[in-house]
Write an enzyme that holds these catalytic residues in place. Structure first.
Site, PDB file in Angstrom:
ATOM      1  N   CYS A   1       8.264   0.630   6.413  1.00  0.00           N
ATOM      2  CA  CYS A   1       8.469  -0.607   5.637  1.00  0.00           C
ATOM      3  C   CYS A   1       9.894  -0.665   5.124  1.00  0.00           C
ATOM      4  O   CYS A   1      10.426  -1.745   4.888  1.00  0.00           O
ATOM      5  CB  CYS A   1       7.454  -0.690   4.510  1.00  0.00           C
ATOM      6  SG  CYS A   1       7.471   0.732   3.463  1.00  0.00           S
TER       7      CYS A   1
ATOM      8  N   GLU B   1       2.035  -1.960  -1.779  1.00  0.00           N
ATOM      9  CA  GLU B   1       3.317  -1.880  -1.098  1.00  0.00           C
ATOM     10  C   GLU B   1       3.112  -2.541   0.253  1.00  0.00           C
ATOM     11  O   GLU B   1       2.399  -2.016   1.108  1.00  0.00           O
ATOM     12  CB  GLU B   1       3.754  -0.428  -0.918  1.00  0.00           C
ATOM     13  CG  GLU B   1       5.100  -0.331  -0.222  1.00  0.00           C
ATOM     14  CD  GLU B   1       5.318   1.002   0.475  1.00  0.00           C
ATOM     15  OE1 GLU B   1       4.629   1.981   0.158  1.00  0.00           O
ATOM     16  OE2 GLU B   1       6.172   1.042   1.365  1.00  0.00           O
TER      17      GLU B   1
ATOM     18  N   ASN C   1       1.439   4.471   9.192  1.00  0.00           N
ATOM     19  CA  ASN C   1       2.715   5.137   9.477  1.00  0.00           C
ATOM     20  C   ASN C   1       2.964   6.413   8.652  1.00  0.00           C
ATOM     21  O   ASN C   1       3.754   7.256   9.069  1.00  0.00           O
ATOM     22  CB  ASN C   1       3.889   4.158   9.355  1.00  0.00           C
ATOM     23  CG  ASN C   1       4.051   3.583   7.971  1.00  0.00           C
ATOM     24  OD1 ASN C   1       3.171   3.716   7.132  1.00  0.00           O
ATOM     25  ND2 ASN C   1       5.177   2.945   7.723  1.00  0.00           N
TER      26      ASN C   1
HETATM   27  O1  G3H Z   1       6.532   2.548   5.406  1.00  0.00           O
HETATM   28  C1  G3H Z   1       6.609   2.616   4.188  1.00  0.00           C
HETATM   29  C2  G3H Z   1       7.029   3.838   3.529  1.00  0.00           C
HETATM   30  O2  G3H Z   1       6.776   3.748   2.144  1.00  0.00           O
HETATM   31  C3  G3H Z   1       8.467   4.152   3.777  1.00  0.00           C
HETATM   32  O3  G3H Z   1       8.731   5.444   3.370  1.00  0.00           O
HETATM   33  O4  G3H Z   1      11.214   5.309   3.224  1.00  0.00           O
HETATM   34  O5  G3H Z   1      10.039   7.502   3.246  1.00  0.00           O
HETATM   35  O6  G3H Z   1      10.156   6.105   5.302  1.00  0.00           O
HETATM   36  P1  G3H Z   1      10.108   6.138   3.815  1.00  0.00           P
END
Ligand code: G3H
Length: 496
Positions: A298, A264, A169
């Site tokens: 996430c 993570e 993603n």
């Molecule tokens: O999908 C996991 C990412 O660490 C979320 O990052 O909060 O910038 O969308 P974000």
């Protein structure tokens, strides 16, 4: 355009090359891995299917390149990172284009991801110069029984070879969030991109190549996780693994040896809404938090826990905003685009059907075409429904009505995840108490969960991960402390 101009050398016919020893190479396997465009569901790109022997070779190169890199002055390491950041930002178009094609990220967000990544690299270079440029000086006479005969000097030293595995993603951003801290701290770096996102990653790696990093210091190995995944993560040359993704991270943690891990993993971020909340603000944040990049973050809002007294009003406001979301191709900057794969769409559908059978209220009609799922708000979700606990990683947001704040906190804490959460109230005192009670790595007060700004600490509790991210924490995680103790023959006290 991807794979042309400055980036032509990363492509061999129709297959993208892998990067080792400062060169773009074709795998001896003679095989490639296809990347399916989530929107068209047709093959879009091909990357090399690297072999275990090629993994061994990059590990040997990484080990030896790291030795000289650790001797490269810190300011020079920072200078190269700044150069890579500038090249990355100057060449955002081909990377953004491949993000659109291989992960169906809306075009504007794809550009934002690349620019954010350049900023992250520069910030990391600056932060590294600050925090790695100083150590500690300790004196022995502060500990009982000691005179001042020992001077202790501490500094931070690199770990060696860092293995970085980013998710689909944010293939560029979550790759550089691992690469930049590893390099500034004097480590070498082996990158294993996700299959979907690999081409964006390869373009990004070429920006580091163009910046002039030494040969062998950075490698990028592509291929099937089932063939080289375990081989990479259990490789004896690896001294640290930084992984972002799903449950695979838990099995990597179990198999990895005695090395620092930064993981993570998933999240089921709860949004607790009190009866005094600004409901317009909440509704906007549910839309942004729950539906941006079609919920494939996430940190997406994955369950709304709203006080019954304001639930009707909030649901109406969110419904009105959902109706305005555009659905379609990522090239058109649609708000909602196809989810990453057919299996992901099927999984989401399974959660939706389970909620339907168990009596959830559908605020919109469920609609799916291929991998494209229309945004869906599910009201009156109950704890016996799968969607109350599992993360859809798609554009579906469940609403659970609660009769007390404690009920909301209990639901949040009963999850096996603990990434982020948020609470909406005008009462800051209540917000602090709730934040303290929520078992998550971060709680946002009056805003949706989010990782950024990228220098903020970012960590998950429970199955959401181990180690903390954010620029400073990543640099620290990718170093260890070395001490040198000067032993004096007689106590020495500085007298001023
Ligand atoms: O999908 C996991 C990412 O660490 C979320 O990052 O909060 O910038 O969308 P974000």
């Amino acid at each position: 355009m991807a794979g042309t101009g400055l980036f032509a050398e990363i492509l061999d016919g129709e297959v993208y090359k892998y990067y080792a020893d400062g060169e773009w190479k074709t795998s001896s396997s003679g095989k490639s891995v296809s990347i399916i465009n989530p929107a068209t569901r047709k093959p879009q790109y091909k990357v090399q299917a690297c072999t275990q022997e090629e993994v061994n070779a990059v590990m040997e190169l990484a080990k030896s390149a790291q030795k000289s890199w650790a001797k490269t002055p810190l300011w020079k390491r920072a200078e190269l990172l700044h150069k890579a950041a500038a090249i990355l930002k100057d060449n955002k178009a081909p990377m953004a284009e491949s993000l659109v094609k291989e992960i169906a990220k809306p075009a504007k967000d794809s550009v934002t991801e690349v620019v954010r990544s350049g900023d992250l690299i520069s910030y990391c270079a600056e932060e590294g110069v600050r925090i790695l440029g100083e150590g500690k000086f300790l004196l022995s006479d502060s500990f009982p029984g000691n005179d001042r005969t020992k001077y202790c000097l501490t500094s931070k030293i690199p770990l060696g070879v860092v293995l970085a595995i980013p998710p689909f993603n944010y293939p560029v951003n979550l790759a550089v969030s691992k690469i930049a801290p590893a390099l500034i701290a004097g480590n070498s770096l082996v990158l294993k991109p996700p299959t979907q996102g690999a081409v964006s990653c390869l373009h990004m790696v070429h920006c580091f190549h163009l910046a002039g990093f030494p040969k062998g210091l950075i490698s990028c190995i592509t291929g099937k996780g089932s063939e080289i995944g375990d081989f990479l993560t259990m490789h004896p040359a690896v001294n640290c693994i930084s992984f972002t993704g799903g449950d695979t991270g838990i099995s990597i943690s179990k198999k990895a040896g005695m090395i620092p891990l930064q993981m993570e993993l998933g999240g089921k971020d709860a949004c607790i809404v009190l009866d005094d909340a600004d409901l317009d603000l909440v509704a906007s944040n549910i839309i942004k938090g729950g539906f941006s990049y079609s919920g494939q973050r996430c940190t997406a809002v994955k369950v709304v826990l709203v006080m019954e007294s304001v639930a009707d009003e909030l649901v109406e406001k969110v419904k009105a905003k959902v109706a305005k979301l555009t659905v379609g191709p990522p090239e058109d900057n649609s708000d909602i685009t196809a989810v990453v794969s057919e299996s992901s769409a099927n999984f989401i559908e399974g959660l939706v059907m389970d909620a339907k059978e168990k009596g959830a209220t559908f605020c919109q009609e469920y609609k799916r075409e291929g991998n494209l799922i229309w945004p869906l708000l599910l009201d009156n979700v109950r704890p016996d429904m799968r969607i109350a606990w599992e993360e859809p990683f798609g554009p579906v947001v469940p609403v659970l009505r609660i009769s007390s704040v404690e009920e909301g906190i209990n639901h949040c804490n009963a999850s096996n995840f603990g990434l982020q959460g948020c609470v909406f109230t005008k009462d800051i005192n209540k917000a602090i108490l709730i934040s303290d009670a929520m078992e998550t790595g971060t709680v946002q007060i009056n805003s949706a969960p989010a990782r950024g700004p990228d220098h903020f600490p970012f960590q998950g509790l429970k199955d959401s991960g181990i180690g903390s991210q954010g620029v400073t924490n990543s640099i620290n995680l990718m170093t260890k402390v070395k001490t040198t103790v000067i032993n004096l023959p007689t106590p020495s006290y500085s007298m001023g």
